[in-house]
Motif scaffolding. Structure first.
Motif, PDB file in Angstrom:
ATOM      1  N   PHE A 443      35.087  36.787  41.873  1.00 18.71           N
ATOM      2  CA  PHE A 443      33.988  36.346  41.030  1.00 18.71           C
ATOM      3  C   PHE A 443      34.468  35.833  39.684  1.00 18.71           C
ATOM      4  N   VAL A 444      35.612  36.298  39.219  1.00 19.18           N
ATOM      5  CA  VAL A 444      36.208  35.681  38.029  1.00 19.18           C
ATOM      6  C   VAL A 444      36.588  34.239  38.335  1.00 19.18           C
ATOM      7  N   ASP A 445      37.117  34.006  39.525  1.00 21.58           N
ATOM      8  CA  ASP A 445      37.459  32.632  39.917  1.00 21.58           C
ATOM      9  C   ASP A 445      36.210  31.747  39.916  1.00 21.58           C
ATOM     10  N   ILE A 446      35.087  32.263  40.430  1.00 16.61           N
ATOM     11  CA  ILE A 446      33.837  31.505  40.431  1.00 16.61           C
ATOM     12  C   ILE A 446      33.387  31.225  39.003  1.00 16.61           C
ATOM     13  N   ALA A 447      33.451  32.262  38.160  1.00 16.57           N
ATOM     14  CA  ALA A 447      33.034  32.087  36.757  1.00 16.57           C
ATOM     15  C   ALA A 447      33.894  31.047  36.060  1.00 16.57           C
ATOM     16  N   ASP A 448      35.195  31.094  36.300  1.00 19.00           N
ATOM     17  CA  ASP A 448      36.110  30.132  35.683  1.00 19.00           C
ATOM     18  C   ASP A 448      35.816  28.715  36.168  1.00 19.00           C
ATOM     19  N   ARG A 449      35.539  28.599  37.464  1.00 18.52           N
ATOM     20  CA  ARG A 449      35.253  27.281  38.048  1.00 18.52           C
ATOM     21  C   ARG A 449      33.947  26.698  37.518  1.00 18.52           C
ATOM     22  N   ASP A 450      32.932  27.545  37.371  1.00 24.20           N
ATOM     23  CA  ASP A 450      31.600  27.049  37.011  1.00 24.20           C
ATOM     24  C   ASP A 450      31.306  27.097  35.517  1.00 24.20           C
ATOM     25  N   ALA A 451      32.235  27.632  34.723  1.00 25.68           N
ATOM     26  CA  ALA A 451      31.983  27.773  33.289  1.00 25.68           C
ATOM     27  C   ALA A 451      31.630  26.427  32.668  1.00 25.68           C
ATOM     28  N   GLN A 452      30.576  26.423  31.884  1.00 23.99           N
ATOM     29  CA  GLN A 452      30.107  25.194  31.241  1.00 23.99           C
ATOM     30  C   GLN A 452      30.392  25.173  29.743  1.00 23.99           C
ATOM     31  N   SER A 453      30.956  26.237  29.235  1.00 22.05           N
ATOM     32  CA  SER A 453      31.262  26.302  27.803  1.00 22.05           C
ATOM     33  C   SER A 453      32.606  26.995  27.614  1.00 22.05           C
ATOM     34  N   GLU A 454      33.194  26.757  26.463  1.00 24.38           N
ATOM     35  CA  GLU A 454      34.464  27.397  26.165  1.00 24.38           C
ATOM     36  C   GLU A 454      34.300  28.912  26.101  1.00 24.38           C
ATOM     37  N   PHE A 455      33.153  29.377  25.595  1.00 22.27           N
ATOM     38  CA  PHE A 455      32.928  30.819  25.494  1.00 22.27           C
ATOM     39  C   PHE A 455      32.924  31.457  26.880  1.00 22.27           C
ATOM     40  N   GLN A 456      32.299  30.783  27.869  1.00 22.81           N
ATOM     41  CA  GLN A 456      32.316  31.312  29.225  1.00 22.81           C
ATOM     42  C   GLN A 456      33.735  31.337  29.783  1.00 22.81           C
ATOM     43  N   ARG A 457      34.495  30.269  29.512  1.00 30.08           N
ATOM     44  CA  ARG A 457      35.878  30.239  30.008  1.00 30.08           C
ATOM     45  C   ARG A 457      36.718  31.343  29.367  1.00 30.08           C
ATOM     46  N   VAL A 458      36.492  31.591  28.057  1.00 30.95           N
ATOM     47  CA  VAL A 458      37.237  32.650  27.365  1.00 30.95           C
ATOM     48  C   VAL A 458      36.885  34.014  27.951  1.00 30.95           C
ATOM     49  N   ARG A 459      35.611  34.241  28.203  1.00 29.50           N
ATOM     50  CA  ARG A 459      35.202  35.530  28.766  1.00 29.50           C
ATOM     51  C   ARG A 459      35.756  35.716  30.175  1.00 29.50           C
ATOM     52  N   ALA A 460      35.865  34.613  30.909  1.00 29.41           N
ATOM     53  CA  ALA A 460      36.494  34.706  32.233  1.00 29.41           C
ATOM     54  C   ALA A 460      37.961  35.099  32.093  1.00 29.41           C
ATOM     55  N   HIS A 461      38.623  34.540  31.089  1.00 27.48           N
ATOM     56  CA  HIS A 461      40.023  34.903  30.847  1.00 27.48           C
ATOM     57  C   HIS A 461      40.134  36.377  30.448  1.00 27.48           C
ATOM     58  N   LEU A 462      39.201  36.840  29.619  1.00 25.72           N
ATOM     59  CA  LEU A 462      39.189  38.248  29.216  1.00 25.72           C
ATOM     60  C   LEU A 462      38.998  39.148  30.442  1.00 25.72           C
ATOM     61  N   ALA A 463      38.042  38.779  31.297  1.00 25.28           N
ATOM     62  CA  ALA A 463      37.801  39.574  32.504  1.00 25.28           C
ATOM     63  C   ALA A 463      39.049  39.609  33.383  1.00 25.28           C
ATOM     64  N   ARG A 464      39.742  38.480  33.470  1.00 28.30           N
ATOM     65  CA  ARG A 464      40.957  38.441  34.275  1.00 28.30           C
ATOM     66  C   ARG A 464      42.025  39.376  33.692  1.00 28.30           C
ATOM     67  N   GLY A 465      42.090  39.445  32.350  1.00 27.16           N
ATOM     68  CA  GLY A 465      43.028  40.366  31.709  1.00 27.16           C
ATOM     69  C   GLY A 465      42.698  41.815  32.012  1.00 27.16           C
ATOM     70  N   HIS A 466      41.400  42.168  31.963  1.00 29.08           N
ATOM     71  CA  HIS A 466      40.992  43.536  32.291  1.00 29.08           C
ATOM     72  C   HIS A 466      41.327  43.872  33.749  1.00 29.08           C
ATOM     73  N   ILE A 467      41.115  42.905  34.637  1.00 33.96           N
ATOM     74  CA  ILE A 467      41.413  43.129  36.053  1.00 33.96           C
ATOM     75  C   ILE A 467      42.905  43.350  36.251  1.00 33.96           C
ATOM     76  N   THR A 468      43.711  42.543  35.578  1.00 33.76           N
ATOM     77  CA  THR A 468      45.165  42.667  35.700  1.00 33.76           C
ATOM     78  C   THR A 468      45.633  44.024  35.184  1.00 33.76           C
ATOM     79  N   PHE A 469      45.042  44.483  34.064  1.00 31.99           N
ATOM     80  CA  PHE A 469      45.399  45.781  33.505  1.00 31.99           C
ATOM     81  C   PHE A 469      44.987  46.898  34.446  1.00 31.99           C
ATOM     82  N   ALA A 470      43.771  46.764  35.034  1.00 30.72           N
ATOM     83  CA  ALA A 470      43.272  47.801  35.937  1.00 30.72           C
ATOM     84  C   ALA A 470      44.077  47.859  37.228  1.00 30.72           C
ATOM     85  N   ALA A 471      44.677  46.739  37.613  1.00 30.98           N
ATOM     86  CA  ALA A 471      45.419  46.684  38.872  1.00 30.98           C
ATOM     87  C   ALA A 471      46.750  47.413  38.793  1.00 30.98           C
ATOM     88  N   GLY A 472      47.181  47.778  37.593  1.00 28.26           N
ATOM     89  CA  GLY A 472      48.436  48.507  37.449  1.00 28.26           C
ATOM     90  C   GLY A 472      49.168  48.062  36.210  1.00 28.26           C
TER      91      GLY A 472
END
Length: 928
Positions: A443-472
């Motif tokens: 769903f981060v991939d979907i958000a990144d693909r469909d983001a219509q603003s820089e703020f949405q793209r930044v939040r997608a990047h933030l979510a990806r960072g949290h996921i990476t941290f949670a993964a180990g």
């Protein structure tokens, strides 16, 4: 098996009258096991059993046998329904609904948790572990009135929230007079490890008897044997498959089946019967299959919308596949799946739309939304919005898995790309919190693909960072979070600062190298000053950044301000990022206030029921408690952490246990734990865990006077986060001085001076004076040792004071001042023994012997309480300190009745008869 369903025909022993429970054909061993289970519960014990096996093998009949055996017991039932798997706590509500009048008897946090998840009140979503503890208490309370049997059939179709809670409860039952019996086609993930009974096919003789009961033509023995063999004695197959075969096929052995396709063939046998029914009857079966509640009124109202009339259907009958009573009942769950799975997609959508239209939008909005979603083939914003609202309600009840499912379907039905990106971001966050990392990534991939603003793209990047941290733990997450924080600055400075803080914490306490930590700290230094009065978070952020970029002297004023701000900061906010802020008082060498913040946070976590956060703060409190010499208190925190890990599955940090065993001087135990931690933490990239293990090793080997091993261990801590490396510096100075490595000793002393000199506390100055004395000439050393003893004597750090006496006594003995040496060595020895530091005590004893004094070897605190197990001792200490059984149960994930059961054993072992006597029975100086 649905509520009220009868067992499979032909399995009950011939000759049994209706209502009798004389056993099931060929199930003597299984029935005997269930009889033992019921008998144990009648005697005041708890039992759990997962009955699993292939479809049609007779699990539901065995569960009904257990219910019939439970005469005089209260029976609670729940059934997992495939179409309700996305509705949070649906199965749990079924099971607990008859007990809701008892909610007032529960502790307030537990009562609030259940009322919230069952939609009886609004509130913060409770953690599932608190819900589990509440259900455990509810069942325990209900069993006070008599034994209780809880039956959950079709457990493979329970919603995940219910499965997690009931799995938790099953593992905590002990002395509650409660039986919890599950029926499941497979070993469900959340029930793994529980006692189980695998139900297989009937033995040959019983299978032949059952086959004979439904075949009325002569069949050759070879053909009969083959039929029994290929059905593997599955009772439902033996009952149903002969119905679909012509007499000549059965008698001639034609139409037999491949055992590997047995469930499918049973379903096919039901489909054959279904296909022979009139069209309206088949449509009614499909409506009943799509409607999980089994409400006849709801089914008939939906049927009428599709032109199905009761008179027409009931006149032709349903061939025994469906019955209408208090509830709508299928002949077998395989009938439901056969009907629903074979239906045309258009028919399924029409049925779900009809059910949505007759479902009360006020009383049951989530089930209505799910019907609408299933009825919708193309994107539909109205339905997507309904699902989004359902996700919000599920999240408010703590049903994260259900909330994720609603949001994921909502994303699929959303037309507008910007709105789809927003919903995908929320779906990714909820999926991550529900533990589904792969779904979060999708769903981060979907958000990144469909983001219509820089703020949405930044939040997608933030979510990806949290996921990476949670993964180990890995080097990638801190830098991803750093980039996200930098990109967030123009949009949301508060969120950016929190992200910087998480990035710094993940780099310092997790896995990143020193370069990553420096890069994050430099970026933090570039942040503009916050508007208005800085928050505690802002001050901690600035202080930590200065610590890395400019050193401790530069960071000290800001960290002092942060300390003051944290003392007054709302503890609820600390739970977001307090795990990293706990280090402020340690960096300032503030021994008396160091336990304060983690103690406040720990109490808030317990009150709020945020049980998965407990290990963080138990460790954060455990280290300062250990440094103060309260070993029994630290051991109690370790025991509680182990209870949390056992109950929640959240791994416990080993740092407190590591340091405790090292300070106690238990070489074999400590060495094994140190080696295991270094291996495991190193493999997962938890460099702070590796450093903590090396610090513990340095303490252990300095205590054992094996300085050659202490030196490399202490050196290995210096690439760790600033707190661990700071605490290990005195070990490095002592070990290096003892082995004669003057360069290493003076380098470590210089680092210690940098860390301690700016802090005018007795802890900092006392440790610094003690370490300087090790490297000073005679005149200076004497004064420095006396200063160290004076300063450390004003702290709460008894082990550090005892070590100052030991080092001074050793120095005096070598300087041939034996009389004064004996005084300090005797003081050190008594302090070490009373604290429980056996290795250091032995080191002091050997020094005393070298002065010519005779010393009897003593061990710490031997008493009758040593007969208690770790959990029993913890319960005894908590009772002694005035906690009630429900309070102890809430802390240790036990029911009040189990606490009382343990307490009776404690009284027996300690040879006492009341709670008031525990104070005298337990060793002095032990605190929970």
């Amino acid at each position: 098996m649905q509520l009220g369903q009868r067992p499979e025909r032909g399995q009950r022993k011939r000759g049994a009258r209706h209502g009798e429970n004389v056993g099931l054909l060929g199930r003597g061993a299984e029935c005997a096991l269930l009889d033992q289970l019921i008998a144990a519960v009648r005697m005041g014990e708890s039992r759990v059993l997962v009955v699993h096996g292939a479809p049609g093998v007779g699990k539901s009949a065995l569960l009904e046998y257990a219910e019939n055996s439970a005469t005089g017991m209260r029976v609670l039932r729940a059934v997992g329904v495939e179409s309700e798997m996305e509705l949070a706590f649906a199965a749990l509500h079924q099971l607990c609904a008859p007990l809701l009048d008892r909610l007032e008897s529960l502790p307030t946090p537990q009562r609030d948790a259940l009322e919230t998840v069952f939609g009886m009140r609004e509130g913060m979503p409770p953690e599932r572990f608190l819900v589990g503890l509440a259900v455990l208490s509810l069942l325990s309370d209900a069993s006070e009135g008599g034994p209780l049997l809880c039956v959950v059939d079709d457990a493979q179709w329970m919603d995940r929230s219910s499965a997690q809670v009931l799995g938790f409860v099953a593992r905590r039952l002990l002395a509650e007079s409660v039986a919890l019996v599950f029926g499941s086609r497979r070993r469900a993930q959340d029930l793994l490890g529980l006692p189980e009974l695998e139900v297989t096919g009937l033995k040959a003789a019983d299978a032949h008897a059952l086959l004979s009961s439904v075949t009325h033509v002569r069949i050759d023995q070879d053909i009969r044997d083959r039929f029994v063999a290929e059905t593997r004695g599955n009772p439902l197959a033996l009952l149903e498959l002969p119905r679909e075969l012509a007499v000549t096929q059965v008698a001639g052995g034609f139409g037999l089946l491949d055992a590997d396709t047995l469930p499918g063939r049973i379903e096919q046998s039901f489909l054959t019967r279904i296909e022979g029914l009139p069209k309206q009857t088949r449509l009614l079966l499909l409506i009943a299959a799509a409607e999980p509640v089994g409400d006849p009124s709801l089914v008939w109202r939906a049927a009428e919308r599709l032109g199905v009339t009761p008179a027409t259907v009931l006149a032709s009958g349903t061939d025994g596949l469906l019955e209408f009573d208090v509830r709508v009942i299928f002949r077998h769950p395989l009938v439901r799946s056969a009907v629903y799975g074979s239906a045309k997609e258009g028919d399924r959508r029409a049925v779900h739309l009809a059910l949505a239209e007759v479902t009360d939008a006020q009383a049951d909005p989530d089930r209505r939304a799910w019907h609408l979603a299933t009825a919708t083939a193309a994107p539909d914003e109205t339905v997507a919005a309904e699902l989004e609202r359902s996700a919000g309600r599920a999240q408010a009840r703590g049903g994260l898995a259900a909330a994720a499912a609603f949001l994921q379907r909502s994303v699929a039905l959303t037309i507008d790309t910007s709105r789809r990106a927003e919903r995908a971001l929320t779906a990714a966050d909820i999926s991550l919190r529900a533990g589904d990392i792969e779904a979060a990534r999708r769903f981060v991939d979907i958000a990144d693909r469909d983001a219509q603003s820089e703020f949405q793209r930044v939040r997608a990047h933030l979510a990806r960072g949290h996921i990476t941290f949670a993964a180990g733990f890995n080097n990638e997450a801190p830098l991803m979070l750093l980039t996200a924080a930098q990109r967030l600055e123009p949009f949301d400075m508060d969120l950016a600062r929190e992200t910087y803080f998480i990035a710094w914490g993940s780099a310092s306490f997790g896995a990143a190298n020193r370069d990553s930590l420096m890069a994050i700290s430099r970026a933090m230094r570039e942040l503009p000053s916050p508007e208005g009065r800085p928050r505690a978070l802002d001050l901690v952020l600035e202080g930590y950044a200065l610590l890395i970029t400019d050193g401790r002297s530069a960071a000290l004023p800001t960290l002092q301000r942060a300390k003051t701000a944290l003392a007054d900061h709302p503890v609820q906010d600390l739970l977001k990022w307090g795990w990293a802020a706990c280090g402020v008082s340690a960096l300032l060498w503030e021994d008396r206030i160091m336990p304060d913040m983690p103690a406040r946070a720990l109490e808030e976590v317990r009150t709020a029921g945020a049980l998965s956060e407990l290990p963080i703060y138990l460790h954060a409190l455990g280290i300062p408690i250990l440094l103060s010499g309260e070993f029994a208190a630290a051991a109690a925190l370790v025991a509680e952490s182990e209870a949390v890990a056992d109950a929640t599955g959240v791994p416990m940090t080993q740092h407190t246990q590591l340091l405790l065993t090292a300070m106690q001087g238990k070489e074999a135990e400590a060495a094994a734990l140190i080696a295991a931690t270094i291996e495991e933490a190193g493999a997962s990239g938890q460099l702070n865990g590796v450093a903590s293990a090396h610090w513990a090793a340095a303490v252990l080997y300095n205590g054992l006077a094996r300085y050659g091993l202490a030196l490399p261990a202490a050196r290995a801590t210096q690439s760790a986060n600033p707190i661990v490396s700071q605490w290990a510096l005195p070990e490095l100075v002592e070990a290096a001085a003892r082995v004669g490595d003057d360069t290493a000793a003076r380098g470590a002393l210089e680092g210690l001076a940098d860390a301690a000199e700016p802090c005018d506390t007795d802890w900092a100055q006392g440790i610094l004076a003690r370490c300087r004395a090790l490297l000073s000439d005679a005149a200076a050393a004497d004064d420095l040792y006396r200063e160290a003893i004076e300063r450390l004597g004003r702290t709460i750090l008894r082990p550090e004071l005892a070590r100052a006496h030991l080092l001074y006594g050793e120095w005096l003995r070598r300087d041939r001042q034996r009389a004064e040496a004996r005084a300090h060595l005797r003081t050190a020895y008594e302090m070490f023994v009373s604290t429980g530091m056996e290795a250091f005590a032995e080191r002091a004893r050997r020094e005393l012997l070298a002065t010519g004094e005779t010393v009897r070897k003593r061990k710490h605190g031997a008493s009758t309480s040593d007969e208690l197990t770790a959990q029993e001792k913890q319960i005894a200490l908590l009772v002694r300190d005035g906690l009630s059984n429900p309070e102890i149960g809430a802390r240790l994930f036990l029911s009040p009745r189990t606490v009382e059961w343990h307490l009776r054993k404690i009284f027996t072992k300690l040879r006492i008869s009341s709670r008031r006597q525990l104070g005298d029975a337990l060793s002095r100086g032990e605190h929970p």
